[in-house]
Design an enzyme around this catalytic site. Structure first.
Site, PDB file in Angstrom:
ATOM      1  N   THR A   1       0.801  -1.156   0.210  1.00  0.00           N
ATOM      2  CA  THR A   1      -0.037   0.039  -0.051  1.00  0.00           C
ATOM      3  C   THR A   1       0.710   1.219  -0.014  1.00  0.00           C
ATOM      4  O   THR A   1       2.103   1.162   0.453  1.00  0.00           O
ATOM      5  CB  THR A   1      -0.942   0.071   1.173  1.00  0.00           C
ATOM      6  OG1 THR A   1      -0.165   0.271   2.462  1.00  0.00           O
ATOM      7  CG2 THR A   1      -1.925  -1.252   1.451  1.00  0.00           C
TER       8      THR A   1
ATOM      9  N   GLU B   1      -5.738  -3.813  -0.016  1.00  0.00           N
ATOM     10  CA  GLU B   1      -6.005  -4.823   1.080  1.00  0.00           C
ATOM     11  C   GLU B   1      -7.175  -5.690   0.763  1.00  0.00           C
ATOM     12  O   GLU B   1      -7.525  -6.730   1.349  1.00  0.00           O
ATOM     13  CB  GLU B   1      -6.341  -4.274   2.343  1.00  0.00           C
ATOM     14  CG  GLU B   1      -5.071  -3.683   3.190  1.00  0.00           C
ATOM     15  CD  GLU B   1      -4.951  -2.446   2.864  1.00  0.00           C
ATOM     16  OE1 GLU B   1      -5.309  -1.877   1.504  1.00  0.00           O
ATOM     17  OE2 GLU B   1      -4.225  -1.560   3.527  1.00  0.00           O
TER      18      GLU B   1
ATOM     19  N   LYS C   1     -13.728  17.625  11.430  1.00  0.00           N
ATOM     20  CA  LYS C   1     -14.622  17.951  12.669  1.00  0.00           C
ATOM     21  C   LYS C   1     -14.893  19.329  13.144  1.00  0.00           C
ATOM     22  O   LYS C   1     -13.999  19.868  13.384  1.00  0.00           O
ATOM     23  CB  LYS C   1     -13.785  17.203  13.953  1.00  0.00           C
ATOM     24  CG  LYS C   1     -14.669  15.714  13.924  1.00  0.00           C
ATOM     25  CD  LYS C   1     -14.405  15.124  15.221  1.00  0.00           C
ATOM     26  CE  LYS C   1     -15.310  13.919  15.402  1.00  0.00           C
ATOM     27  NZ  LYS C   1     -14.791  12.935  16.475  1.00  0.00           N
TER      28      LYS C   1
ATOM     29  N   TRP D   1     -19.257  15.954  11.868  1.00  0.00           N
ATOM     30  CA  TRP D   1     -18.340  15.618  10.841  1.00  0.00           C
ATOM     31  C   TRP D   1     -18.716  16.411   9.231  1.00  0.00           C
ATOM     32  O   TRP D   1     -20.087  16.330   9.261  1.00  0.00           O
ATOM     33  CB  TRP D   1     -18.282  14.188  10.469  1.00  0.00           C
ATOM     34  CG  TRP D   1     -17.330  13.371  11.695  1.00  0.00           C
ATOM     35  CD1 TRP D   1     -16.748  13.901  12.548  1.00  0.00           C
ATOM     36  CD2 TRP D   1     -17.304  11.798  11.700  1.00  0.00           C
ATOM     37  NE1 TRP D   1     -16.199  13.106  13.319  1.00  0.00           N
ATOM     38  CE2 TRP D   1     -16.662  11.702  12.627  1.00  0.00           C
ATOM     39  CE3 TRP D   1     -17.591  10.919  10.820  1.00  0.00           C
ATOM     40  CZ2 TRP D   1     -15.880  10.378  12.992  1.00  0.00           C
ATOM     41  CZ3 TRP D   1     -17.004   9.703  11.266  1.00  0.00           C
ATOM     42  CH2 TRP D   1     -16.414   9.617  12.253  1.00  0.00           C
TER      43      TRP D   1
HETATM   44  P1  ADP Z   1      -3.402   3.175  -0.834  1.00  0.00           P
HETATM   45  O1  ADP Z   1      -2.367   2.470  -1.123  1.00  0.00           O
HETATM   46  O2  ADP Z   1      -3.455   4.412  -1.250  1.00  0.00           O
HETATM   47  O3  ADP Z   1      -4.376   2.570   0.393  1.00  0.00           O
HETATM   48  P2  ADP Z   1      -5.566   1.762  -2.279  1.00  0.00           P
HETATM   49  O4  ADP Z   1      -5.943   1.936  -4.010  1.00  0.00           O
HETATM   50  O5  ADP Z   1      -5.532   0.778  -1.502  1.00  0.00           O
HETATM   51  O6  ADP Z   1      -4.325   2.624  -2.116  1.00  0.00           O
HETATM   52  O7  ADP Z   1      -6.673   2.978  -1.674  1.00  0.00           O
HETATM   53  C1  ADP Z   1      -7.892   2.713  -1.125  1.00  0.00           C
HETATM   54  C2  ADP Z   1      -8.644   3.832  -0.607  1.00  0.00           C
HETATM   55  O8  ADP Z   1      -8.882   4.628  -1.698  1.00  0.00           O
HETATM   56  C3  ADP Z   1      -9.739   3.579   0.098  1.00  0.00           C
HETATM   57  O9  ADP Z   1      -9.890   3.081   1.265  1.00  0.00           O
HETATM   58  C4  ADP Z   1     -10.609   4.918  -0.184  1.00  0.00           C
HETATM   59  O10 ADP Z   1     -10.538   5.733   0.779  1.00  0.00           O
HETATM   60  C5  ADP Z   1     -10.238   5.274  -1.370  1.00  0.00           C
HETATM   61  N1  ADP Z   1     -11.378   5.047  -2.367  1.00  0.00           N
HETATM   62  C6  ADP Z   1     -10.963   4.177  -3.364  1.00  0.00           C
HETATM   63  N2  ADP Z   1     -12.215   4.065  -4.049  1.00  0.00           N
HETATM   64  C7  ADP Z   1     -13.008   5.186  -3.746  1.00  0.00           C
HETATM   65  C8  ADP Z   1     -14.186   5.453  -4.259  1.00  0.00           C
HETATM   66  N3  ADP Z   1     -14.808   5.065  -5.315  1.00  0.00           N
HETATM   67  N4  ADP Z   1     -14.711   6.699  -3.371  1.00  0.00           N
HETATM   68  C9  ADP Z   1     -13.851   7.268  -2.486  1.00  0.00           C
HETATM   69  N5  ADP Z   1     -12.799   6.796  -1.901  1.00  0.00           N
HETATM   70  C10 ADP Z   1     -12.331   5.547  -2.727  1.00  0.00           C
END
Ligand code: ADP
Length: 543
Positions: free
Chosen positions: A185, A331, A441, A446
């Site tokens: 990640t 993940e 916040k 929120w």
């Molecule tokens: P990183 O390695 O940055 O975690 P990921 O691709 O695993 O990369 O990122 C996952 C995150 O991306 C999610 O937990 C969420 O916050 C954001 N994300 C993915 N798809 C969406 C979506 N359709 N809308 C909003 N946020 C998203």
């Protein structure tokens, strides 16, 4: 009592065997550094994957050893996916856009033995090679004719590695829970963490991805993944598309270029494409500026960050293209939800359908989700209550590589904490309101930065918008809106605030608007809120 069904391990080599028997003449078209438009068939791809598997066996690797790739989306990378994983090794895809220190950390943490790199990435490897502890050799993904001079030792070209190998190979009958791919990640906080996929998780994920209500793939499709092969298995496309016999178009290093994407889509008659929102901004802008229409594209899967309504509308109105929003994580292999309609949504009018598609979507069978409050109690699916989003399922990680339970991302009862805050409506459609760490916040309540950003993006003069919380003496935090104006457009603070009025809750309206030329992004295209917060930490909000 057990059922009486054959024991047959779910392995990625089974996808290859099936596709070889059924779709051997389907085409794979790639842009590579050494060839502007390379074409061959599934049959050719699998022959070369078998040659590569033979070559890998001779490198002295043991089962489970990690082999890294730092490469763009093209045919050699696809061959490596199948050969490395299929032969019992672990294909560790590394994002070449990360900082060199991060790449060193990731390769050393994974203890990669061999590294496959694109020509364009070779200078980076030369710079860091002496810090790579376990690496025994480098393979440059080109032929001898294009091999550059290099100071590195034990380097060879990909073509010279496989040329003399047999194209017959007996794929090993592995345990389906054997690791086959590894992806870190991006680690916006702390060190990057490795997610280790197994054959079973990727096969189940691929079956889920092709379903009609997910990507709806079939052999009539032509797929262009703009999402990189180095980012969460390109959202499963290498397995799902090949399983169904789709024609594949791989854009190589030209992924961010609107014009190249447009030409590839039209020239190869692409029907479905996948990528993060930023990529589509470039393509839509190019189409608008040049007065062109996407003629063959039917649908596009957009995820990785929230999809602005304006984007869904523009694809529909200007190009007759259906947007499928997806939400997921490294993940989670990554697919979790998709915003496809379901029975019960037939009566929605065009605008209501856009609102539905602007949600992250409903869970794919295989992914269970729940939202919980601070005490860990499950919240109702009423579209209003928001809480921390948790998931579980057969393609969700159970731990991080070599962290042995120290990852801190799982609850005692076996759910994975996504780090996202969300609502779920009575129809089961989930909407992300924020990352837990990006939540604003204000006075104990929120504010959803994503909703404010999306509303701001709806204004024609806005090219990109980000909302962050900045410290406030009375409310603890108040939102600040950061905007990049569209090319040549004029827009004032007052006009922007006026635009938001009535579209979002009054107390969500940002206290100020700043105009910038650039908004920082992570290597995977997400807005770097941490950096923005640092940049504007001392920002003086007007009274
Ligand atoms: P990183 O390695 O940055 O975690 P990921 O691709 O695993 O990369 O990122 C996952 C995150 O991306 C999610 O937990 C969420 O916050 C954001 N994300 C993915 N798809 C969406 C979506 N359709 N809308 C909003 N946020 C998203």
């Amino acid at each position: 009592m057990h059922g009486l069904i054959m024991e047959s391990e779910l392995l990625i080599s089974s996808i290859l065997r099936h596709a070889d028997a059924n779709f051997a003449d389907r085409e794979i078209v790639s842009v590579t550094v050494d060839n502007p438009l390379h074409r061959y068939t599934y049959g050719d791809c699998f022959r070369r994957a078998r040659q590569l598997a033979n070559a890998l066996d001779k490198l002295g690797l043991s089962r489970g050893d990690r082999v890294a790739t730092l490469a763009w989306n093209d045919y050699r990378h696809l061959e490596a996916y199948y050969a490395i994983g299929g032969a019992g090794y672990v294909c560790h895809t590394v994002n070449p856009r990360l900082f060199p220190e991060q790449i060193v950390y990731i390769i050393n943490h994974a203890e990669d033995k061999w590294v496959f790199v694109d020509l364009l990435v070779l200078p980076l490897i030369e710079q860091i090679a002496d810090q790579l502890n376990a690496v025994e050799g480098i393979v440059v993904m080109t032929d001898d004719a294009h091999m550059p001079e290099t100071s590195l030792e034990n380097v060879r070209s990909y073509e010279s590695l496989i040329v003399d190998e047999s194209d017959e190979y007996e794929w090993p009958e592995l345990d389906e829970r054997s690791a086959m791919a590894l992806c870190y990640t991006s680690g916006t906080t702390g060190n990057p963490k490795g997610v280790l996929y197994h054959h079973r998780s990727q096969i189940l994920h691929a079956y889920a991805a092709v379903m009609p209500d997910v990507m709806g793939l079939s052999s009539f499709d032509c797929v262009l993944p703009v999402v990189p092969l180095f980012h969460v298995n390109a959202w499963g496309v290498p397995y799902a598309a090949v399983m169904t016999g789709c024609k594949l178009v791989l854009p190589g290093p030209k992924m961010g270029d609107g014009e190249t994407l447009y030409q590839l889509m039209e020239g190869e008659e692409v029907t479905i494409s996948l990528g993060v929102p930023t990529v589509w901004l470039g393509l839509l802008q190019y189409a608008k500026d040049s007065g062109k229409k996407l003629n063959t594209l039917q649908r596009t899967v957009i995820g990785g960050a929230a999809v602005p309504e304006m984007m869904i509308r523009q694809f529909r109105d200007d190009h007759d293209v259906d947007v499928i929003q997806g939400w997921g994580m490294t993940e989670m292999s990554p697919l979790g939800t998709v915003s496809t309609p379901k029975a019960g949504t037939e009566d929605l009018d065009a605008d209501e359908m856009i609102t539905l598609k602007a949600k992250a979507g409903r869970s794919i069978c295989g992914v269970e989700m729940r939202i919980v409050n601070d005490d860990g109690e499950a919240l109702p699916w009423d579209g209003a209550a928001y809480g921390a989003l948790q998931v579980r399922g057969p393609w969700v990680c159970s731990d991080y590589f070599k962290l042995d339970g120290e990852g801190g991302a799982h609850t005692d009862d076996g759910w994975f904490e996504t780090g996202d805050v969300a609502t779920i409506d009575p129809m089961g459609y989930m909407a992300i309101t924020d990352r837990t760490k990006d939540v604003i916040k204000s006075g104990g309540e929120w504010i959803s930065s994503i909703d404010v950003e999306n509303t701001a993006m709806g204004h024609d003069a806005v090219s990109e918008a980000a909302v962050i919380g900045v410290p406030h003496p009375k409310w603890s935090e108040r939102p600040l809106l950061i905007i990049i104006r569209a090319n040549g457009a004029e827009l004032t603070r007052e006009e922007m605030l006026g635009w938001l009025e009535g579209k979002i809750a009054k107390w969500w309206i940002p206290d100020d608007v700043v105009f910038v030329d650039e908004i920082p992004h992570t290597a995977t295209g997400k807005i770097k809120k941490i950096e923005l917060r640092k940049q504007f930490a001392d920002y003086d909000l007007p009274d």
